[in-house]
Design a protein around this motif. Sequence first.
Motif, PDB file in Angstrom:
ATOM      1  N   SER A 400       0.848  -1.180   0.000  1.00  0.00           N
ATOM      2  CA  SER A 400       0.000   0.000   0.000  1.00  0.00           C
ATOM      3  C   SER A 400       0.890   1.238   0.000  1.00  0.00           C
ATOM      4  N   THR A 401       0.290   2.359  -0.370  1.00  0.00           N
ATOM      5  CA  THR A 401       1.062   3.606  -0.429  1.00  0.00           C
ATOM      6  C   THR A 401       1.633   3.937   0.949  1.00  0.00           C
ATOM      7  N   GLU A 402       0.809   3.732   1.988  1.00  0.00           N
ATOM      8  CA  GLU A 402       1.286   4.063   3.351  1.00  0.00           C
ATOM      9  C   GLU A 402       2.492   3.209   3.692  1.00  0.00           C
ATOM     10  N   THR A 406       6.101   4.570   4.678  1.00  0.00           N
ATOM     11  CA  THR A 406       6.731   4.242   5.948  1.00  0.00           C
ATOM     12  C   THR A 406       8.134   3.721   5.727  1.00  0.00           C
ATOM     13  N   ARG A 407       8.227   2.857   4.727  1.00  0.00           N
ATOM     14  CA  ARG A 407       9.550   2.292   4.448  1.00  0.00           C
ATOM     15  C   ARG A 407      10.524   3.366   4.006  1.00  0.00           C
ATOM     16  N   LYS A 408      10.028   4.291   3.204  1.00  0.00           N
ATOM     17  CA  LYS A 408      10.890   5.374   2.751  1.00  0.00           C
ATOM     18  C   LYS A 408      11.363   6.200   3.942  1.00  0.00           C
ATOM     19  N   ASP A 413      19.333   6.693   5.284  1.00  0.00           N
ATOM     20  CA  ASP A 413      19.822   8.016   4.900  1.00  0.00           C
ATOM     21  C   ASP A 413      18.812   9.105   5.245  1.00  0.00           C
ATOM     22  N   ARG A 414      17.530   8.752   5.236  1.00  0.00           N
ATOM     23  CA  ARG A 414      16.503   9.731   5.589  1.00  0.00           C
ATOM     24  C   ARG A 414      16.512  10.014   7.091  1.00  0.00           C
ATOM     25  N   LYS A 415      16.744   8.939   7.854  1.00  0.00           N
ATOM     26  CA  LYS A 415      16.714   9.055   9.316  1.00  0.00           C
ATOM     27  C   LYS A 415      17.626  10.184   9.775  1.00  0.00           C
ATOM     28  N   LEU A 416      18.826  10.184   9.227  1.00  0.00           N
ATOM     29  CA  LEU A 416      19.811  11.196   9.596  1.00  0.00           C
ATOM     30  C   LEU A 416      19.267  12.602   9.360  1.00  0.00           C
TER      31      LEU A 416
END
Lengths: 421, 257
Positions: A400-402, A406-408, A413-416
């Motif tokens: 699903s899109t959600e 969420t995974r993205k 690299d996003r977390k930082l």
Amino acid sequence: MEEGEANKESEVAPALIAVHPSQKSVAVAVGPTLRVFDLHAGSAASLIDDSSVPFHRDSIRAIRFGSKGRLLVSAGDDKTVRIWSTENWRCICTVSSEKRVSAVAISNDGSYVCFADKFGVVWVVDLAGCDGDQPLVDKKATPLLSHYCSIITNLEFSPDGRFIISADRDFKIRVTIFPNKPLSGAHEIQSFCLGHTEFVSCIAFIHDQDCPQGLLISGGGDSTVRLWDPSSGELLDTCEVAVKAGVAESNDDAKEHAYAVTDLCSIMDGSLVAVALQSLHGIILLKCNLSARTLLVAKVISIAGEAFVPTCLGTSSCTGILWMVTGVSSLPGSVARVRAISGFDVEQDPAVVEDDKIPGGEKLLETLQGSTSVDENAFMAAAEAVKTAMCNLLIKKQYSTENRETRKRTRNDRKLKTQQS
Amino acid sequence: MPGNEVNSTLSKSTGLPRKRFYRARAHSNPLSDSHFPVPISPSHVDYSLHYPEYFPPSDQANNPKKIQFADIGCGFGGLLISLSTLFPETLMIGMELRDKVTEYVKERVLALRAANPGQYHNVSVVRTNSMKYIPNYFEKAQLTKMFFLFPDPHFKEKNHRRRVISPHLLDEYAYALEVGGIIYTITDVEELGDWMKSCLENHPMFEALTEEELEGDPCVKLLGTATEEGQKVARNGGQTYRAVYRRTALSDQTPQT
């Protein structure tokens, strides 16, 4: 679903059956076990394999007799292709594959074996020098063609030997001209047969004297059987088998992948096609009109008194007996259940052959099934396992899109970045 | 608000979309399972959506015109925009795997159509994995030109099968191209240039164009200059390696002995 669980289920392999072109023998594969019953001798054939690592070490995914009946090929998850002589049941050649093997085919003149791996590459092995009397040879395979990273589900030569057909899980069927020198690759694509809206699980040719080049039939996860002209790739007819045969209530049911076509098999020369569906206790018989180029449901043959969902079908070109098997690699002792349907040739109704009337009798059943007594519930579970495995393997996972968002977000690299901002 | 947002991605002075709103990663894995819609077959490609001027919704399927140029991995669409005016009567499509970049090209084409009446109606873009779905978009021998400009080099040997020019994929390109059709490749990576050249050289259905033919082909001049990637290379004074080949009929028709 947990990753591990999905992987485990996709490891499950359905039982397979193959019949010698003049029904001299019948072979059944369940998991890594390959069993052959020699109908002429009336006894089990004992396979001899002098390879450094004899016999298959993992589930067999494809077995097939050559059209001349001299060879039997088996291949599967252990990344080996084994070529057996049907004269003495000796393994005359073992070919290593880099990846797991998903389909095999033998050229009509018996001089090339082709196999497809799970990365979509079709390989060719030149059998020159492979002879039943000679010692075992190790052969190397050469790449022939490739579907770009898609699991190839089935390989087939056209009856006139002009084409090699490959079907994949990306809804595609590719018709390639089989070249004079296959070792330098098959580069010329004749056509693509496009129309399935889910994975293509099986393909077969149907031909008769008036139409020797034959037409192509295919079955897939969209619960349809389709008729094609392989030279142009034109879709000639579509038969929504599950709905037309009254097995599924509506197209919506079919969409749930409950009635994916597992196998199909043309019977005798010409007009009849046997179709096995997931969840169907028996087979559907289609009538193919080669001159009008149509497919119609002729009959549903159900198997009375037993829960039997065939996982594979087989027939020989001359006898008009349809052989069926059900089973799964995960069953203890690799047991399977073999049944047959006869009576396609005369003006009578085809009927399921009773166990004592089956060619080869009890002895054949004992050999091929691995046991004479079979637990029905085990086979129902087996059919269910095969269904799940097939879906896991061949249907794209839909997130699903959600879920994707969420995974993205949780990407390292996003977390930082989020922490910094 | 949403309306404003859409407008703000367009430049006030030129009306063109501004690139900074369409940032995307430079690489995308062509092997991963894709979840965008794919036409079942070439006859399912909706031409009226891509080329409304040529295919007005009122008379469907009457125009026999077909797409003839394909720019594989079109990126921000620089080449397509140049080709559009050079071949104003030829339908052409860009194929790009990255979603945002595709959106950018879509906006760019719409903006150009609005700013230049009567122009750029022959160009469109689609988000797809061309390594998998070429046969879903083009019939046999439909294309006359295919462009592969500055493709992802995929240096690691393990990842060579992700390269968009590979011996087996060339079979599919040969299928989509008509005999005489031309395949254009260019890169600034020497290793990839050699690879693409050797793939094409060793394929029985492609032959190299002669120097004179290269000179006379207006598309060849565009290879290094029209795209954003090419301009970047030129700015930095980098070298480019191109391979331009023609699709030929297969000569291996000797009967089996």
